[in-house]
Enzyme design. Structure first.
Site, PDB file in Angstrom:
ATOM      1  N   ARG A   1       0.915  -1.178   0.009  1.00  0.00           N
ATOM      2  CA  ARG A   1      -0.069  -0.034  -0.059  1.00  0.00           C
ATOM      3  C   ARG A   1       0.874   1.190   0.134  1.00  0.00           C
ATOM      4  O   ARG A   1       0.489   2.338   0.683  1.00  0.00           O
ATOM      5  CB  ARG A   1      -0.758  -0.050   1.096  1.00  0.00           C
ATOM      6  CG  ARG A   1      -1.974  -1.166   1.260  1.00  0.00           C
ATOM      7  CD  ARG A   1      -2.960  -0.791   0.143  1.00  0.00           C
ATOM      8  NE  ARG A   1      -4.045  -1.927   0.274  1.00  0.00           N
ATOM      9  CZ  ARG A   1      -5.250  -1.952   0.890  1.00  0.00           C
ATOM     10  NH1 ARG A   1      -5.516  -0.739   1.368  1.00  0.00           N
ATOM     11  NH2 ARG A   1      -6.170  -2.938   0.553  1.00  0.00           N
TER      12      ARG A   1
ATOM     13  N   ARG B   1      -3.579   6.470   0.327  1.00  0.00           N
ATOM     14  CA  ARG B   1      -4.087   7.785   1.093  1.00  0.00           C
ATOM     15  C   ARG B   1      -2.932   8.507   1.791  1.00  0.00           C
ATOM     16  O   ARG B   1      -3.219   9.432   2.386  1.00  0.00           O
ATOM     17  CB  ARG B   1      -5.219   7.290   1.764  1.00  0.00           C
ATOM     18  CG  ARG B   1      -6.523   7.418   0.890  1.00  0.00           C
ATOM     19  CD  ARG B   1      -7.648   6.769   1.553  1.00  0.00           C
ATOM     20  NE  ARG B   1      -7.269   5.588   2.114  1.00  0.00           N
ATOM     21  CZ  ARG B   1      -8.006   5.046   2.972  1.00  0.00           C
ATOM     22  NH1 ARG B   1      -9.247   5.520   3.413  1.00  0.00           N
ATOM     23  NH2 ARG B   1      -7.825   3.578   3.170  1.00  0.00           N
TER      24      ARG B   1
ATOM     25  N   ARG C   1      -6.879  11.623  -7.243  1.00  0.00           N
ATOM     26  CA  ARG C   1      -7.719  10.750  -6.817  1.00  0.00           C
ATOM     27  C   ARG C   1      -9.197  11.604  -6.897  1.00  0.00           C
ATOM     28  O   ARG C   1     -10.339  11.049  -6.729  1.00  0.00           O
ATOM     29  CB  ARG C   1      -7.951   9.800  -5.763  1.00  0.00           C
ATOM     30  CG  ARG C   1      -7.103   8.658  -5.931  1.00  0.00           C
ATOM     31  CD  ARG C   1      -7.915   7.630  -6.962  1.00  0.00           C
ATOM     32  NE  ARG C   1      -9.509   7.556  -6.336  1.00  0.00           N
ATOM     33  CZ  ARG C   1      -9.749   6.763  -5.216  1.00  0.00           C
ATOM     34  NH1 ARG C   1      -8.796   6.201  -4.579  1.00  0.00           N
ATOM     35  NH2 ARG C   1     -10.937   6.911  -4.721  1.00  0.00           N
TER      36      ARG C   1
ATOM     37  N   ASP D   1      -6.676  -3.096  -7.640  1.00  0.00           N
ATOM     38  CA  ASP D   1      -7.277  -3.726  -6.219  1.00  0.00           C
ATOM     39  C   ASP D   1      -7.513  -5.021  -6.454  1.00  0.00           C
ATOM     40  O   ASP D   1      -7.805  -5.580  -7.747  1.00  0.00           O
ATOM     41  CB  ASP D   1      -8.583  -2.878  -5.933  1.00  0.00           C
ATOM     42  CG  ASP D   1      -8.718  -3.286  -4.430  1.00  0.00           C
ATOM     43  OD1 ASP D   1      -8.332  -2.631  -3.688  1.00  0.00           O
ATOM     44  OD2 ASP D   1      -9.760  -4.236  -4.129  1.00  0.00           O
TER      45      ASP D   1
ATOM     46  N   TYR E   1     -14.623 -12.052   0.828  1.00  0.00           N
ATOM     47  CA  TYR E   1     -15.465 -10.760   0.320  1.00  0.00           C
ATOM     48  C   TYR E   1     -16.740 -11.373  -0.608  1.00  0.00           C
ATOM     49  O   TYR E   1     -17.895 -10.815  -0.272  1.00  0.00           O
ATOM     50  CB  TYR E   1     -14.736  -9.959  -0.521  1.00  0.00           C
ATOM     51  CG  TYR E   1     -13.608  -9.114  -0.046  1.00  0.00           C
ATOM     52  CD1 TYR E   1     -14.197  -8.111   1.129  1.00  0.00           C
ATOM     53  CD2 TYR E   1     -12.464  -9.374  -0.045  1.00  0.00           C
ATOM     54  CE1 TYR E   1     -13.264  -7.475   1.783  1.00  0.00           C
ATOM     55  CE2 TYR E   1     -11.470  -8.715   0.606  1.00  0.00           C
ATOM     56  CZ  TYR E   1     -11.956  -7.520   1.689  1.00  0.00           C
ATOM     57  OH  TYR E   1     -10.963  -7.031   2.367  1.00  0.00           O
TER      58      TYR E   1
HETATM   59  O1  CP3 Z   1      -0.332  -1.595  -2.334  1.00  0.00           O
HETATM   60  C1  CP3 Z   1      -0.451  -0.916  -3.161  1.00  0.00           C
HETATM   61  O2  CP3 Z   1      -0.224   0.413  -3.096  1.00  0.00           O
HETATM   62  C2  CP3 Z   1      -1.131  -1.075  -4.388  1.00  0.00           C
HETATM   63  C3  CP3 Z   1      -2.341  -0.771  -4.682  1.00  0.00           C
HETATM   64  C4  CP3 Z   1      -3.285  -2.002  -3.872  1.00  0.00           C
HETATM   65  C5  CP3 Z   1      -4.619  -1.429  -3.459  1.00  0.00           C
HETATM   66  N1  CP3 Z   1      -5.301  -2.636  -2.849  1.00  0.00           N
HETATM   67  C6  CP3 Z   1      -5.259   0.031  -3.717  1.00  0.00           C
HETATM   68  C7  CP3 Z   1      -6.115   0.218  -2.695  1.00  0.00           C
HETATM   69  C8  CP3 Z   1      -3.340  -3.173  -3.579  1.00  0.00           C
HETATM   70  C9  CP3 Z   1      -1.983  -4.259  -3.649  1.00  0.00           C
HETATM   71  C10 CP3 Z   1      -4.454  -3.530  -2.886  1.00  0.00           C
HETATM   72  C11 CP3 Z   1      -4.945  -4.981  -2.510  1.00  0.00           C
HETATM   73  C12 CP3 Z   1      -6.028  -4.969  -1.547  1.00  0.00           C
HETATM   74  N2  CP3 Z   1      -7.344  -4.568  -1.511  1.00  0.00           N
HETATM   75  C13 CP3 Z   1      -5.906  -6.207  -0.668  1.00  0.00           C
HETATM   76  C14 CP3 Z   1      -4.702  -7.124  -0.233  1.00  0.00           C
HETATM   77  C15 CP3 Z   1      -3.732  -6.261   0.399  1.00  0.00           C
HETATM   78  C16 CP3 Z   1      -3.999  -6.010   2.068  1.00  0.00           C
HETATM   79  O3  CP3 Z   1      -4.142  -4.759   2.380  1.00  0.00           O
HETATM   80  O4  CP3 Z   1      -4.238  -7.124   2.751  1.00  0.00           O
HETATM   81  C17 CP3 Z   1      -7.189  -6.227   0.166  1.00  0.00           C
HETATM   82  C18 CP3 Z   1      -7.546  -7.079   1.083  1.00  0.00           C
HETATM   83  C19 CP3 Z   1      -7.886  -5.228  -0.785  1.00  0.00           C
HETATM   84  C20 CP3 Z   1      -9.251  -4.959  -0.557  1.00  0.00           C
HETATM   85  C21 CP3 Z   1      -9.396  -3.355  -0.078  1.00  0.00           C
HETATM   86  N3  CP3 Z   1      -9.574  -2.484  -0.903  1.00  0.00           N
HETATM   87  C22 CP3 Z   1      -9.551  -2.921   1.139  1.00  0.00           C
HETATM   88  C23 CP3 Z   1      -9.441  -3.425   2.401  1.00  0.00           C
HETATM   89  C24 CP3 Z   1      -9.553  -1.472   1.096  1.00  0.00           C
HETATM   90  C25 CP3 Z   1      -9.625  -0.456   2.024  1.00  0.00           C
HETATM   91  C26 CP3 Z   1     -10.629   0.244   2.610  1.00  0.00           C
HETATM   92  C27 CP3 Z   1     -10.524   1.551   2.936  1.00  0.00           C
HETATM   93  O5  CP3 Z   1     -10.893   2.494   2.460  1.00  0.00           O
HETATM   94  O6  CP3 Z   1      -9.932   1.573   4.042  1.00  0.00           O
HETATM   95  C28 CP3 Z   1      -9.508  -1.098  -0.206  1.00  0.00           C
HETATM   96  C29 CP3 Z   1      -9.654   0.121  -1.121  1.00  0.00           C
HETATM   97  C30 CP3 Z   1      -8.077   0.328  -1.321  1.00  0.00           C
HETATM   98  N4  CP3 Z   1      -7.274  -0.308  -2.320  1.00  0.00           N
HETATM   99  C31 CP3 Z   1      -7.443   1.713  -1.600  1.00  0.00           C
HETATM  100  C32 CP3 Z   1      -6.298   1.620  -1.958  1.00  0.00           C
HETATM  101  C33 CP3 Z   1      -5.311   2.895  -2.270  1.00  0.00           C
HETATM  102  C34 CP3 Z   1      -8.035   2.824  -0.657  1.00  0.00           C
HETATM  103  C35 CP3 Z   1      -9.309   3.706  -1.136  1.00  0.00           C
HETATM  104  C36 CP3 Z   1      -8.961   5.126  -1.355  1.00  0.00           C
HETATM  105  O7  CP3 Z   1      -7.991   5.546  -1.485  1.00  0.00           O
HETATM  106  O8  CP3 Z   1     -10.006   5.676  -1.621  1.00  0.00           O
END
Ligand code: CP3
Length: 457
Positions: free
Chosen positions: A141, A145, A154, A190, A265
């Site tokens: 990640r 944010r 974004r 994602d 999910y």
């Molecule tokens: O790592 C990176 O920088 C690359 C991008 C990336 C995202 N999601 C972008 C994202 C990666 C590798 C993921 C993988 C992902 N997504 C996982 C596995 C990694 C982990 O953290 O265990 C999982 C479980 C998800 C599902 C998911 N997507 C979650 C739990 C969330 C967070 C919800 C929140 O808003 O707190 C997301 C959203 C997400 N995916 C964001 C980003 C940058 C945040 C959303 C935003 O910025 O509006």
């Protein structure tokens, strides 16, 4: 190392930060040269908390409640970043297609990534089990944010839409590479993108995570999961190709969700603490569970293959929530399908496998066949090596929360992680899970610098 002096950062630090933002540094460039390139008059010891230049030459010693869904598919928007047309994940033309899995990579010859000793990337060296020029660093990640430049691009663009726009994907993936000088980029996307791309009605709700309109809980529901075709994610191919051109020697890591984490999910309908419905389906309807996992394994492998075919030089399989399972359930109902995904990529690029709270599962996860095991923050790396076998390179594992503590604590804990990694064949420094949104990007930049200088060989 000197404690950081009190007071505002020295002028040189701000210049370093500005120059770093402008000049992506190829990951094969030695830390010393990278530092020299930052410009005359930037004296490292003047920078708050940075190690003196001399240390470069020193070896380290040391509920699932429901949320409103946006209905329909992703809407196109004009690009503020570059003149690239938005490409959208198609909805299935003729409804769900049957089929168990895609024969991804079946006929591809092994690329022999292990036999490239001349490859200068410290990240790829660590994947091969070698100690390269320094210990490579990247952060799960790292794009997201915690970066103001991420929040800016974004603005007004929904998460899934941003993943379908190659211009935004390239920009967001590059942001942490420019800012931190990390040794690898992680593709901005994602784990639910391929599920959206095969036509499932889902969204990512900010602060919540993925939410599924119609959860998958029966054999008939499983039939709604069709295989992923490369054309479903043409925007991924386009973005990866664009990134490879910009990244130069810095490898791009492609990724996918592992079948269990994707299934959790889909079955729960969204994030869950106890994953009770998922476990109940796994144990109560093993045939439905197996059919679901089979299809998700095909989708996950196909998503990774698209990224590798377009130029990703490593992949990470995220089984983020596997840690909720007892070992017996993991071994019987999860591991075979993760192994199936990893086997499809065998020999093509290094494969990293990671989950949260998976200390008790590490041996079984390692048995699924990845080249590198990711370790969360709960298990020290030397202990993890005893669990997975001493010959396997490891990735990890500074607790993400530590980054929010004062710098001396970050420094102490990072050195502890490096010490625990001392005997490993290869070590990729990372956090024990993702970067927390409240993290200070300057602290992450100092952390990269610290690991590089402490481990330069
Ligand atoms: O790592 C990176 O920088 C690359 C991008 C990336 C995202 N999601 C972008 C994202 C990666 C590798 C993921 C993988 C992902 N997504 C996982 C596995 C990694 C982990 O953290 O265990 C999982 C479980 C998800 C599902 C998911 N997507 C979650 C739990 C969330 C967070 C919800 C929140 O808003 O707190 C997301 C959203 C997400 N995916 C964001 C980003 C940058 C945040 C959303 C935003 O910025 O509006």
């Amino acid at each position: 190392m000197r404690p950081p002096p009190a007071g505002p950062p020295a002028q040189g630090c701000r210049r370093v930060a500005r120059l770093l933002r402008r000049t992506p540094s190829p990951s094969h460039e030695p830390p010393t040269e990278r530092r020299q390139r930052r410009g005359p008059g930037v004296s490292r010891p003047a920078c708050r908390g940075f190690p003196p230049l001399a240390s470069v030459h020193r070896r380290w010693r040391a509920d699932g409640s429901r949320h409103p869904l946006r209905s329909g598919s992703i809407e196109p928007v004009s690009s503020p970043v570059a003149d690239v047309p938005a490409s959208l994940p198609p909805t299935p033309a003729a409804g769900p297609r049957p089929g168990s899995s895609v024969p991804v990579g079946a006929s591809r010859p092994a690329a022999g990534w292990r036999d490239r000793p001349g490859d200068p990337s410290p990240f790829l060296a660590a994947c091969r089990g070698e100690r390269g020029s320094w210990t490579p660093v990247w952060f799960m990640r790292q794009a997201g944010r915690s970066l103001p430049e991420y929040r800016r691009v974004r603005e007004g663009v929904p998460m899934l839409e941003s993943c379908a726009r190659p211009d935004l994907v390239v920009e967001i993936t590059m942001q942490p590479v420019r800012r931190y000088g990390v040794d690898a980029a992680i593709f901005y996307s994602d784990i639910v993108v391929p599920l959206k791309a095969i036509g499932l009605d889902l969204d990512i709700v900010q602060g919540v995570g993925p939410v599924i309109a119609e959860p998958i809980r029966t054999a008939a529901d499983v039939e709604r999961l069709r295989p992923l075709e490369p054309d479903d994610v043409a925007y991924v191919t386009e973005a990866v190709r664009g990134l490879v051109g910009q990244l130069g020697a810095t490898p791009l890591i492609g990724f996918a969700g592992a079948p269990f984490t994707l299934a959790s999910y889909l079955v729960e309908g969204g994030p869950s603490k106890d994953h009770a419905r998922t476990k109940a389906l796994m144990l109560g309807e093993p045939a439905v569970w197996a059919a679901l996992m089979e299809r998700l394994a095909g989708i996950s492998a196909a998503f990774l293959q698209v990224q590798v075919d377009a130029g990703a030089r490593a992949v990470q399989l995220f089984d983020s929530w596997a840690g909720v399972l007892p070992r017996r359930m993991y071994a019987e109902h999860v591991a075979p399908w993760s192994a199936q995904v990893l086997a499809r990529l065998e020999g093509q690029v290094p494969r990293i496998h990671f989950g949260v709270g998976t200390g008790e599962l590490l041996a079984d996860m390692a048995g699924a066949g990845a080249d590198v095991m990711g370790v969360d923050f709960r298990v020290p790396l030397d202990e993890a090596a005893r669990r997975v076998g001493a010959e396997r390179p490891l990735q990890g594992n500074l607790d993400s929360a530590v980054v929010l503590a004062p710098w001396p604590v970050v420094e102490r804990e990072a050195r502890r992680v490096l010490g625990e990694a001392r005997e490993l064949p290869g070590h990729i420094f990372n956090l024990g899970h993702g970067v927390l949104p409240a993290s200070d990007p300057d602290v992450l930049a100092r952390l990269v610098e610290l690991v590089h200088t402490e481990t330069a060989r």
